[in-house]
Design a protein around this motif. Structure first.
Motif, PDB file in Angstrom:
ATOM      1  N   ASP A 122       2.682   5.816   2.653  1.00 17.92           N
ATOM      2  CA  ASP A 122       3.866   5.771   1.803  1.00 17.92           C
ATOM      3  C   ASP A 122       3.943   4.453   1.030  1.00 17.92           C
ATOM      4  O   ASP A 122       4.191   4.447  -0.181  1.00 17.92           O
ATOM      5  CB  ASP A 122       5.117   5.956   2.663  1.00 17.92           C
ATOM      6  N   LEU A 123       3.704   3.351   1.718  1.00 21.30           N
ATOM      7  CA  LEU A 123       3.785   2.049   1.049  1.00 21.30           C
ATOM      8  C   LEU A 123       2.670   1.858   0.024  1.00 21.30           C
ATOM      9  O   LEU A 123       2.895   1.281  -1.046  1.00 21.30           O
ATOM     10  CB  LEU A 123       3.746   0.925   2.096  1.00 21.30           C
ATOM     11  N   GLN A 124       1.475   2.359   0.335  1.00 16.40           N
ATOM     12  CA  GLN A 124       0.371   2.263  -0.630  1.00 16.40           C
ATOM     13  C   GLN A 124       0.702   3.064  -1.891  1.00 16.40           C
ATOM     14  O   GLN A 124       0.367   2.623  -2.996  1.00 16.40           O
ATOM     15  CB  GLN A 124      -0.921   2.745   0.002  1.00 16.40           C
ATOM     16  N   ALA A 125       1.343   4.218  -1.726  1.00 16.53           N
ATOM     17  CA  ALA A 125       1.732   5.022  -2.894  1.00 16.53           C
ATOM     18  C   ALA A 125       2.751   4.274  -3.746  1.00 16.53           C
ATOM     19  O   ALA A 125       2.720   4.352  -4.980  1.00 16.53           O
ATOM     20  CB  ALA A 125       2.296   6.364  -2.431  1.00 16.53           C
ATOM     21  N   LYS A 126       3.622   3.526  -3.107  1.00 15.40           N
ATOM     22  CA  LYS A 126       4.630   2.754  -3.848  1.00 15.40           C
ATOM     23  C   LYS A 126       4.002   1.594  -4.609  1.00 15.40           C
ATOM     24  O   LYS A 126       4.545   1.164  -5.625  1.00 15.40           O
ATOM     25  CB  LYS A 126       5.713   2.252  -2.898  1.00 15.40           C
ATOM     26  N   LEU A 127       2.886   1.080  -4.121  1.00 17.39           N
ATOM     27  CA  LEU A 127       2.213  -0.006  -4.809  1.00 17.39           C
ATOM     28  C   LEU A 127       1.372   0.477  -5.992  1.00 17.39           C
ATOM     29  O   LEU A 127       1.060  -0.299  -6.882  1.00 17.39           O
ATOM     30  CB  LEU A 127       1.287  -0.769  -3.835  1.00 17.39           C
ATOM     31  N   ALA A 128       1.015   1.738  -5.964  1.00 21.35           N
ATOM     32  CA  ALA A 128       0.147   2.297  -7.005  1.00 21.35           C
ATOM     33  C   ALA A 128       0.890   2.515  -8.310  1.00 21.35           C
ATOM     34  O   ALA A 128       2.056   2.573  -8.405  1.00 21.35           O
ATOM     35  CB  ALA A 128      -0.465   3.604  -6.543  1.00 21.35           C
TER      36      ALA A 128
END
Length: 53
Positions: free
Chosen positions: A47-53
């Motif tokens: 979830d956090l990686q998707a928010k950084l993308a």
């Protein structure tokens, strides 16, 4: 008399270390099984990686 508390090592630690300590405490205090915790952390990581993308 002044309150001359020295900061602890944790107080001087980077934010990610402080957060990790808090998370470990939370998981252990709620007696979360390590396998469940790791599965949940993978979901959080994704979830956090998707928010950084």
């Amino acid at each position: 008399m002044s309150d001359d508390k020295q900061p602890s090592e944790l107080d001087r630690a980077p934010d990610e270390v402080k957060l990790a300590v808090d998370l470990i405490y939370l998981l252990e205090s709620h007696q979360i099984e390590p396998s469940v915790a790791l599965a949940a952390l993978e979901i959080v990581k994704t979830d956090l990686q998707a928010k950084l993308a």
